[in-house]
Design an enzyme around this catalytic site. Sequence first.
Site, PDB file in Angstrom:
ATOM      1  N   SER A 153       1.150  -1.353  -0.024  1.00 23.47           N
ATOM      2  CA  SER A 153      -0.397   0.039   0.093  1.00 23.47           C
ATOM      3  C   SER A 153       0.766   0.925   0.029  1.00 23.47           C
ATOM      4  CB  SER A 153      -0.814  -0.078   0.929  1.00 23.47           C
ATOM      5  OG  SER A 153      -1.060   1.231   1.712  1.00 23.47           O
ATOM      6  N   TYR A 166      -1.558  -0.389   9.374  1.00 18.88           N
ATOM      7  CA  TYR A 166      -1.460  -0.845   8.890  1.00 18.88           C
ATOM      8  C   TYR A 166      -0.489  -0.569   7.257  1.00 18.88           C
ATOM      9  CZ  TYR A 166      -3.695  -1.316   3.245  1.00 18.88           C
ATOM     10  OH  TYR A 166      -4.192  -1.273   3.001  1.00 18.88           O
ATOM     11  N   LYS A 170       2.602  -3.985   6.126  1.00 20.25           N
ATOM     12  CA  LYS A 170       2.271  -3.318   4.295  1.00 20.25           C
ATOM     13  C   LYS A 170       4.107  -3.681   3.707  1.00 20.25           C
ATOM     14  CE  LYS A 170      -1.809  -3.736   3.129  1.00 20.25           C
ATOM     15  NZ  LYS A 170      -1.739  -5.257   2.739  1.00 20.25           N
TER      16      LYS A 170
END
Length: 301
Positions: A153, A166, A170
């Site tokens: 991401s 997150y 990622k």
Amino acid sequence: MPDTIRFDNKVAIVTGAGGGLGREYALELARRGAKVVVNDLGGDRTGTGASDAAQKVVAEIEAMGGEAIANGASVTEYDQMVAMVAQAKEKWGGVHILINNAGVLRDKTFTKMEPTDFEFVVKVHLIGSAYATKAVWDLMREQNYGRILMTASSTGLFGNFGQANYGAAKLGLAGLTKTLYLEGAKNNIKVNTIAPVAGTRMTEDLFPEQAFKAFSPNKVVPAALYLVSEDAPTNQIVGAGAGVFQASYVTLTPGKLLTGDDLSPEGVAAHWAEITDRTGEIVPDSGAGQSMLIGAKLQGK
């Protein structure tokens, strides 16, 4: 234009394929001839609840004349990933493609984030992708063929407020790719990373309505399918969103050799502009590239 990319006689597993990007990947793989394992636990974007989403995607694939099976295994359970791979091998003889797409969000600023929320997001994205990949790895080595796609991401690559868990997961996936592409090379296993920007249930609160439509998941699919095709590159980080495709790189500057009094914190401060000068920067093929560049500096090159 190059020849049409097909996946006839290939078996693909797509995790998190009950909706959004995963569903689009599964449908297009099937349209192009692949047999598809549609894996989805069925929870909401926080990882809770359940649904029959995977079976609905299978029904769509079968309605177009394709072959698919639903699988409700959790990527956070290694034994379930092993069983999923065994199911695919028993039914179709092997697994040639793995798209690690399953994911969750538990966004909060770091000061408000509970350790359990950090751990869970990392476990689903990073550990879950590692589990699924490990479950299929030896089979791909035996086949002398494998195509694996990790989902990173822009948050992992560049950061985003309120997504520490997150982002950590990622960027970890991009790092996992960079080792696995080396270990898989001799067995024709290619490993790549995609950083998609798409309007899905995970991002519906983040996009204005018009942008949500512009960033439809199907516009990411061309990059994902190319990266798991027979003639795919390897060790690439590809951004994809709204029909725009980009390449991202981890680079290394030539650096500055410090000696004598300069070999100090003050010396680093004094030479910071030279240390960070990107003129002549490189993209190392492996971690050894940093040591080799240091060695060249020591030799006065």
